[in-house]
Design an enzyme around this catalytic site. Sequence first.
Site, PDB file in Angstrom:
ATOM      1  N   ASP A   9      -4.115  -9.718  13.400  1.00  5.76           N
ATOM      2  CA  ASP A   9      -4.354  -8.305  13.727  1.00  5.76           C
ATOM      3  C   ASP A   9      -3.444  -7.934  14.905  1.00  5.76           C
ATOM      4  OD1 ASP A   9      -5.355  -5.835  14.708  1.00  5.76           O
ATOM      5  OD2 ASP A   9      -7.194  -6.197  13.579  1.00  5.76           O
ATOM      6  N   ASN A  69       0.859  -1.201   0.000  1.00  5.36           N
ATOM      7  CA  ASN A  69       0.000   0.000   0.000  1.00  5.36           C
ATOM      8  C   ASN A  69       0.889   1.243   0.000  1.00  5.36           C
ATOM      9  OD1 ASN A  69       0.474   0.914   2.855  1.00  5.36           O
ATOM     10  ND2 ASN A  69      -0.291  -1.155   3.243  1.00  5.36           N
TER      11      ASN A  69
HETATM   12  O1  PMT Z   1       2.765   6.236   6.448  1.00  8.63           O
HETATM   13  P1  PMT Z   1       2.218   7.582   6.026  1.00  8.63           P
HETATM   14  O2  PMT Z   1       2.346   7.826   4.537  1.00  8.63           O
HETATM   15  O3  PMT Z   1       2.777   8.696   6.861  1.00  8.63           O
HETATM   16  O4  PMT Z   1       0.639   7.561   6.295  1.00  8.63           O
HETATM   17  C1  PMT Z   1       0.168   7.479   7.596  1.00  8.63           C
HETATM   18  C2  PMT Z   1      -1.005   6.496   7.712  1.00  8.63           C
HETATM   19  C3  PMT Z   1      -2.173   6.993   6.887  1.00  8.63           C
HETATM   20  C4  PMT Z   1      -0.581   5.103   7.221  1.00  8.63           C
HETATM   21  C5  PMT Z   1      -1.366   6.424   9.239  1.00  8.63           C
HETATM   22  O5  PMT Z   1      -1.720   7.703   9.683  1.00  8.63           O
HETATM   23  C6  PMT Z   1      -2.500   5.458   9.494  1.00  8.63           C
HETATM   24  O6  PMT Z   1      -3.681   5.766   9.381  1.00  8.63           O
HETATM   25  N1  PMT Z   1      -2.145   4.180   9.845  1.00  8.63           N
HETATM   26  C7  PMT Z   1      -3.079   3.075  10.001  1.00  8.63           C
HETATM   27  C8  PMT Z   1      -3.374   2.484   8.654  1.00  8.63           C
HETATM   28  C9  PMT Z   1      -4.335   1.320   8.715  1.00  8.63           C
HETATM   29  O7  PMT Z   1      -3.962   0.234   8.335  1.00  8.63           O
HETATM   30  O8  PMT Z   1      -5.489   1.595   9.255  1.00  8.63           O
HETATM   31  P2  PMT Z   1      -6.702   0.508   9.457  1.00  8.63           P
HETATM   32  O9  PMT Z   1      -7.884   1.358   9.779  1.00  8.63           O
HETATM   33  O10 PMT Z   1      -6.773  -0.394   8.310  1.00  8.63           O
HETATM   34  O11 PMT Z   1      -6.239  -0.321  10.715  1.00  8.63           O
HETATM   35  C10 PMT Z   1      -6.645   0.028  12.042  1.00  8.63           C
HETATM   36  C11 PMT Z   1      -5.511  -0.211  13.016  1.00  8.63           C
HETATM   37  O12 PMT Z   1      -5.229  -1.608  13.105  1.00  8.63           O
HETATM   38  C12 PMT Z   1      -4.196   0.463  12.666  1.00  8.63           C
HETATM   39  O13 PMT Z   1      -3.639   0.922  13.878  1.00  8.63           O
HETATM   40  C13 PMT Z   1      -3.361  -0.648  12.073  1.00  8.63           C
HETATM   41  O14 PMT Z   1      -1.954  -0.441  12.295  1.00  8.63           O
HETATM   42  C14 PMT Z   1      -3.864  -1.848  12.853  1.00  8.63           C
HETATM   43  N2  PMT Z   1      -3.800  -3.129  12.146  1.00  8.63           N
HETATM   44  C15 PMT Z   1      -4.548  -3.357  11.039  1.00  8.63           C
HETATM   45  C16 PMT Z   1      -4.536  -4.603  10.450  1.00  8.63           C
HETATM   46  C17 PMT Z   1      -3.725  -5.620  10.993  1.00  8.63           C
HETATM   47  N3  PMT Z   1      -3.673  -6.836  10.446  1.00  8.63           N
HETATM   48  N4  PMT Z   1      -2.982  -5.356  12.090  1.00  8.63           N
HETATM   49  C18 PMT Z   1      -3.009  -4.156  12.679  1.00  8.63           C
HETATM   50  O15 PMT Z   1      -2.326  -3.921  13.682  1.00  8.63           O
END
Ligand code: PMT
Length: 412
Positions: free
Chosen positions: A309, A209
């Site tokens: 996760d 991504n």
């Molecule tokens: O890296 P940059 O270009 O600076 O951009 C920053 C960002 C947009 C990546 C950052 O600010 C951000 O939003 N990060 C989280 C991205 C994400 O995967 O969001 P999500 O809504 O899909 O996931 C929710 C949370 O669960 C996040 O904290 C993620 O790290 C975590 N997660 C998700 C899936 C997984 N299998 N394991 C996780 O820990």
Amino acid sequence: MLNGKRVLLIVTGGIAAYKTPELVRQLIKAGASVRCVMTKGAEQFVTPLTLSSVSGDKVYTDIFSLTDEHEMGHINLSREADVLLVAPATANTLAKMAHGIADDLATTLLLATDKPVLVAPAMNVRMWEHDATQDNVELLKARHVTMIGPDEGDMACGEWGEGRMSEPADIVASLGAFFDAHAPLKGRKAIVTSGPTVEPIDPVRFIANRSSGKQGHAIAEALRDMGADVTLVSGPVNLPAPSGVNLINIETARDMKAAVDAALPADIAVCAAAVADWRVDSEADQKLKKDNSKDNGGIPTLTMVENPDILAGLSQPGPNRPALVVGFAAETETVIEHARAKLAKKGCDWICANDVSPETGTFGGDANTVHLVSRTGIENWPNQSKRAVARQLAERIGNYFTDLNTSDQVEC
Ligand code: PMT
């Protein structure tokens, strides 16, 4: 020692001002960024051009400068600093500080600031020993102004005694000691995830991504600056390794989870990485070939399975759960609702919700708009640089642990 610290150096009109270019150089060498303000008196001993050259920034001298006010605004000079350092501080400046006189840019800033103030006095021994100066020093100390020196020795006026400005190296060391003593996360261990994960399809292809790691890396640096011992687990990014941080490079979500688990126990976890929710069920051993004679024109069908996760795992109650687990929610619609749902589903303590619709430029860009969602409410932060977001989050985390310590003490 001063990594990332923003020092507003106020130079006043004593002969020791000639040492300030060297002071600026040493502050920068120690990792600080320095912006200078000078009084009219200071300009008699060192030029604004010299300090501008060594600091790499504009030097501010005039409270009534229309251009300076337009570009920066004198209050912002203090807002954008972590500390105000007055060096050299003359007897006159100490007196104005003690009595709330604000008749130039330097003293106005000192009266208007809510940031810590350190001063390195420099003056003739008799002026230093005068009851008026000593009373002023006591008043300032009572208001939590930190004195650095003065030292004893030969003076420019030919006398000997206490009143020499401390040497630049000693001022830098005192500033470092000040920040160490005021690091609210000192002794705390933090894990930060950052960047994308990369999920292989075959030996040459992968699913990934657009995360650049800018937000996660800035958070790791901000937590480090507040004294935390930081492990940064990062997917492939095009950023320099932050100094003073234990960086672990990984590729897949499974690697990231293993690295995070290995870094436990920790007090703080911040999951800013864009972790792939799914990976290809079985990675091909060899490069997939186009074979038009096969069904579907040789186009492979990829079966996906769910990745672990990491955030939800960290949030599980148990002996290894960090005291504070912070997730991010990357959303393109109904940002707050989705963030609240994620907070509940994953079981973390706070969620930093950010809109990642392409028009926001959040993925890969330098700025971000974060809404900090917790079970007790929501804080809407302004659009600001990712570094500023990181500092604000680190400050909130610092306050969380300070409050925790205070309530522990009250209960005892
Ligand atoms: O890296 P940059 O270009 O600076 O951009 C920053 C960002 C947009 C990546 C950052 O600010 C951000 O939003 N990060 C989280 C991205 C994400 O995967 O969001 P999500 O809504 O899909 O996931 C929710 C949370 O669960 C996040 O904290 C993620 O790290 C975590 N997660 C998700 C899936 C997984 N299998 N394991 C996780 O820990």
